[in-house]
Design a protein around this motif. Sequence first.
Motif, PDB file in Angstrom:
ATOM      1  N   ARG A   1       8.213  29.980 -59.224  1.00 17.96           N
ATOM      2  CA  ARG A   1       9.507  28.822 -59.042  1.00 17.96           C
ATOM      3  C   ARG A   1       9.864  28.046 -59.974  1.00 17.96           C
ATOM      4  O   ARG A   1       8.701  27.628 -60.320  1.00 17.96           O
ATOM      5  CB  ARG A   1       9.567  28.515 -57.982  1.00 17.96           C
ATOM      6  CG  ARG A   1       9.262  29.500 -56.576  1.00 17.96           C
ATOM      7  CD  ARG A   1       9.047  28.884 -55.564  1.00 17.96           C
ATOM      8  NE  ARG A   1      10.895  28.597 -54.995  1.00 17.96           N
ATOM      9  CZ  ARG A   1      10.578  27.340 -54.124  1.00 17.96           C
ATOM     10  NH1 ARG A   1      10.031  27.337 -53.081  1.00 17.96           N
ATOM     11  NH2 ARG A   1      11.735  26.629 -54.088  1.00 17.96           N
TER      12      ARG A   1
ATOM     13  N   ARG B   1      14.468  29.262 -59.102  1.00 14.93           N
ATOM     14  CA  ARG B   1      15.390  29.916 -58.630  1.00 14.93           C
ATOM     15  C   ARG B   1      15.200  30.084 -57.545  1.00 14.93           C
ATOM     16  O   ARG B   1      13.719  29.778 -57.486  1.00 14.93           O
ATOM     17  CB  ARG B   1      16.394  30.886 -58.491  1.00 14.93           C
ATOM     18  CG  ARG B   1      15.150  31.844 -59.862  1.00 14.93           C
ATOM     19  CD  ARG B   1      15.967  32.724 -60.610  1.00 14.93           C
ATOM     20  NE  ARG B   1      15.393  33.356 -61.558  1.00 14.93           N
ATOM     21  CZ  ARG B   1      15.837  34.419 -61.868  1.00 14.93           C
ATOM     22  NH1 ARG B   1      17.369  35.529 -62.375  1.00 14.93           N
ATOM     23  NH2 ARG B   1      15.266  34.875 -63.319  1.00 14.93           N
ATOM     24  N   SER B   2      14.925  30.094 -56.119  1.00 11.96           N
ATOM     25  CA  SER B   2      14.095  30.969 -55.117  1.00 11.96           C
ATOM     26  C   SER B   2      13.739  31.967 -55.792  1.00 11.96           C
ATOM     27  O   SER B   2      13.741  33.298 -55.993  1.00 11.96           O
ATOM     28  CB  SER B   2      14.921  31.273 -54.031  1.00 11.96           C
ATOM     29  OG  SER B   2      16.045  32.291 -53.331  1.00 11.96           O
ATOM     30  N   PHE B   3      12.494  32.239 -55.122  1.00 10.43           N
ATOM     31  CA  PHE B   3      11.679  33.278 -54.870  1.00 10.43           C
ATOM     32  C   PHE B   3      11.139  34.795 -53.612  1.00 10.43           C
ATOM     33  O   PHE B   3      11.467  34.335 -52.589  1.00 10.43           O
ATOM     34  CB  PHE B   3      10.005  32.608 -55.121  1.00 10.43           C
ATOM     35  CG  PHE B   3       8.943  33.846 -55.525  1.00 10.43           C
ATOM     36  CD1 PHE B   3       8.766  34.730 -56.835  1.00 10.43           C
ATOM     37  CD2 PHE B   3       8.514  34.871 -54.164  1.00 10.43           C
ATOM     38  CE1 PHE B   3       7.554  35.793 -57.416  1.00 10.43           C
ATOM     39  CE2 PHE B   3       7.166  35.890 -54.941  1.00 10.43           C
ATOM     40  CZ  PHE B   3       7.001  36.064 -55.434  1.00 10.43           C
ATOM     41  N   ASN B   4      12.382  35.788 -54.532  1.00 14.32           N
ATOM     42  CA  ASN B   4      12.405  36.842 -53.894  1.00 14.32           C
ATOM     43  C   ASN B   4      11.497  37.772 -53.251  1.00 14.32           C
ATOM     44  O   ASN B   4      11.101  38.704 -54.338  1.00 14.32           O
ATOM     45  CB  ASN B   4      13.566  37.877 -54.465  1.00 14.32           C
ATOM     46  CG  ASN B   4      13.988  38.174 -53.297  1.00 14.32           C
ATOM     47  OD1 ASN B   4      13.358  39.108 -52.518  1.00 14.32           O
ATOM     48  ND2 ASN B   4      15.656  38.989 -52.815  1.00 14.32           N
TER      49      ASN B   4
ATOM     50  N   GLN C   1       5.500  25.794 -47.789  1.00 18.23           N
ATOM     51  CA  GLN C   1       7.754  25.634 -47.632  1.00 18.23           C
ATOM     52  C   GLN C   1       6.999  25.777 -45.662  1.00 18.23           C
ATOM     53  O   GLN C   1       7.864  25.489 -45.312  1.00 18.23           O
ATOM     54  CB  GLN C   1       8.052  26.996 -47.718  1.00 18.23           C
ATOM     55  CG  GLN C   1       9.570  27.544 -48.445  1.00 18.23           C
ATOM     56  CD  GLN C   1       9.909  28.760 -48.272  1.00 18.23           C
ATOM     57  OE1 GLN C   1       9.774  29.410 -48.625  1.00 18.23           O
ATOM     58  NE2 GLN C   1      11.729  28.582 -48.165  1.00 18.23           N
TER      59      GLN C   1
END
Length: 265
Positions: free
Chosen positions: A152, A155-158, A249
């Motif tokens: 990361r 941007r967010s981690f998909n 998270q």
Amino acid sequence: MTLMIMTPSILLPGGGSDGVQIVTLVALFAAIFTVIEYTSASPSLVEFRAAPPFNRLRFGALFATVFALSIIFRGADDPSTFTQFFQVIGERIGTSIDFPYSPVRLMLVMLPATTDAEVVASMRTAAGLSYFVSLISLAVFVLILRRHAWPRRSRSFNVWVNLPTFDPTAGGDVVDRLNRDSQINLILGFLLPFLVPAVFKLTSSFMAPISFADPQTLIWTVTAWAFLPASLLMRGVALSRVAQMIYLQRKRAYAAAVADGMISA
């Protein structure tokens, strides 16, 4: 990708027209597969597609190994200062890593007793250099992970895009499953350099052993022997990092819910 697969055929003499055609076909298939994987919205096999430089680092290590070994073996038929430079470096690295019970020594032990001394020296050089490159790539990845907060950044981690073969709904806690897969990859990555020579030695007792007199056979065998364990180790470290991200998270989301009074502590 195409250039990497065709490098030994381009730099090394011989091989025959049939061999060149097979290599060209494999290179074309690999190029098409790579383009499809990186341009489609739904990946199928390639992991960490949107989390550079994971795949770039692995490809760089693979290409560097294939290129360096091809240059070294080219020096046998077309010597030059450039090929001698790689030859000297490879010989020194191979000799320094060739100690009792080391992966390089095991690769030499697996060779038949009747193997020519020149082939043994070539195996020592190739195994030492390829194993050294794999260790360097692993160290660089760990350094990037620690210094640049991989994966990361901005941007967010998909998880779906970067782990297409991992099903979060398959059952069990996601963090526990990721940590388990990480440990399996780490164990296999550590053991493979020692297990592969033993398997080769065992299979050679009841079937014809692979001949490493052909430089291209030696290049691809040794490259796979060094690259696959390093790739598994990097994947294990990456999965552990993803599991840690999900765990942190969750903790932040739980703390925020408690602070907002949505749930009791």
